[in-house]
Design an enzyme around this catalytic site. Structure first.
Site, PDB file in Angstrom:
ATOM      1  N   LYS A 215      12.241   1.766   9.497  1.00  0.00           N
ATOM      2  CA  LYS A 215      12.044   1.494  10.928  1.00  0.00           C
ATOM      3  C   LYS A 215      12.530   2.641  11.799  1.00  0.00           C
ATOM      4  CE  LYS A 215      11.830  -3.533  11.193  1.00  0.00           C
ATOM      5  NZ  LYS A 215      12.467  -4.740  11.740  1.00  0.00           N
TER       6      LYS A 215
ATOM      7  N   LYS B 197       1.669  -7.062  12.001  1.00  0.00           N
ATOM      8  CA  LYS B 197       1.289  -7.111  13.408  1.00  0.00           C
ATOM      9  C   LYS B 197       1.166  -5.708  14.002  1.00  0.00           C
ATOM     10  CE  LYS B 197       5.995  -7.572  15.170  1.00  0.00           C
ATOM     11  NZ  LYS B 197       6.280  -6.151  15.209  1.00  0.00           N
TER      12      LYS B 197
ATOM     13  N   LYS C 278       0.963  -4.464   3.353  1.00  0.00           N
ATOM     14  CA  LYS C 278       1.268  -5.807   3.844  1.00  0.00           C
ATOM     15  C   LYS C 278       0.512  -6.104   5.125  1.00  0.00           C
ATOM     16  CE  LYS C 278       5.248  -8.028   4.624  1.00  0.00           C
ATOM     17  NZ  LYS C 278       6.674  -8.263   4.876  1.00  0.00           N
TER      18      LYS C 278
END
Ligand code: TRP
Length: 350
Positions: free
Chosen positions: A118, A214, A211
């Site tokens: 991240k 969003k 995966k």
């Protein structure tokens, strides 16, 4: 205060819930209600750990928090029998995080792969909160002394960290814990991950090795919980496949990530095994399988979507659920915090 079997899990209110969240998390949450006392938390404190451009600012945060709550309820989570609330309403989460910050070691956090992913290349510019995210997650779980935590594969490392923190706290404060009546020296339990179901990892409809997410720029990569029937149909018809017919046995799905993903979705939505689904569709073309998959998706997801819509239009009700849930969560959390403060040696009014 004995350790009772208790489930805790959290979902971040960071926008667009999709089929991956539904099958990977929410469906399990619904099921666990039959066997456990469950606490389901909309983790708004976690949501703000990335830049404001990522979580979208105050109005978006409130909207997303209500949307996740609506998805929980619409999917069958019973907020009266169990507890549904948003994290920031119970201050014990942040207070216990501070104490755990002083138990967890920098070396432990430096190993967290999700932080590395991240934070990306510009790690100097990541928030301190993003670095501390797994400690807050440990506090979430241990504040309720939860024993079972339904999570996706990607959260396993964070759960191991929670166990390490619980163990080091129990060791560091062992004598004090025993003096408080815990004769075994176990104050915090070792929370177990619960990773179940054939489609815990729902992959992108455009790339079966990634995966469903969003943050994928293509909306065709995912089915959102709020998509209408036509959109669902379009997305499934356009989903990537390969030229071979479907295999008749599960082994034939190896090295065919897109086929594996679609079969996995079908199996999860119909509560059947992949083998069973292939028994019906094996040898056939994707086009007819996709038609059945569209029908199944629409049947299963449109009642959820329409109930979510109804709930989101009634923020008074949704906020009421969160306030009531927070009151009940706080009652448990306060008990843990009072004992924790005493165990650590903080003076307080008795
Ligand atoms: N980190 C989790 C995720 O992104 C969300 C989360 C926060 C969580 N606190 C938790 C999950 C506690 C389980 C238990 O999926």
């Amino acid at each position: 205060m004995a350790i009772v079997e208790r489930v805790f899990s959290g979902v971040q209110p960071t926008g667009n819930l999709h089929l991956g969240n539904y099958l990977g998390a929410i469906v399990n949450f619904v099921k666990l209600q039959e066997t456990h006392n469950c606490i389901y938390c909309v983790v708004d404190l976690h949501a703000i750990t990335q830049g404001i451009d990522v979580w979208g600012g105050p109005a978006q945060l409130a909207r997303n928090t209500r949307e996740v709550t609506a998805a929980f309820i619409a999917s069958g989570i019973d907020p009266k029998k169990h507890i549904v609330f948003n994290q920031s309403q119970v201050t014990g989460h942040t207070e216990l995080t501070w104490i755990f910050n002083c138990v967890a070691r920098v070396g432990w956090l430096n190993r967290m792969t999700q932080f590395k992913e991240k934070a990306g290349k510009d790690r100097e510019n990541a928030s301190v909160g993003l670095y501390d995210y797994p400690v807050l997650m440990a506090a979430d779980i241990l504040l309720y002394r939860a024993t079972h935590v339904p999570v996706g594969e990607d959260q396993k490392q964070h759960l191991e960290l929670s166990r390490d923190i619980a163990q080091k706290f129990n060791n560091d404060f062992g004598d004090s814990i025993r003096r408080h009546g815990f004769n075994e020296g176990l104050f915090f339990p070792q929370p177990e991950p619960l990773i179940t179901g054939p489609a815990t990892r729902v992959m992108s409809l455009r790339d079966g090795t990634k995966k469903m997410s969003k943050s994928d720029p293509s909306d065709y990569s995912r089915i959102n919980l709020t998509d209408d029937a036509d959109t669902i149909a379009q997305k499934i018809r356009k989903a990537k496949t390969d030229p071979e017919p479907l295999p008749s046995e599960e082994k034939g799905l190896e090295a065919r990530p897109e086929a594996d993903n679609l079969v996995g979705i079908f199996a999860a939505l119909s509560a059947r095994s992949k083998a069973d689904v292939l028994g019906e569709f094996g040898g056939g073309q994707f086009s007819s399988f996709k038609n059945s998959l569209v029908e199944l998706c629409v049947t299963k997801l449109s009642p959820v979507a329409s109930e979510m819509k109804r709930l989101v239009a009634d923020p008074g009700y949704v906020d009421g659920v969160l306030v009531d849930g927070a009151d009940r969560a706080r009652a448990i959390a306060d008990e843990t915090m009072e004992l924790t403060r005493d165990i650590v040696g903080f003076i307080r009014k008795h």
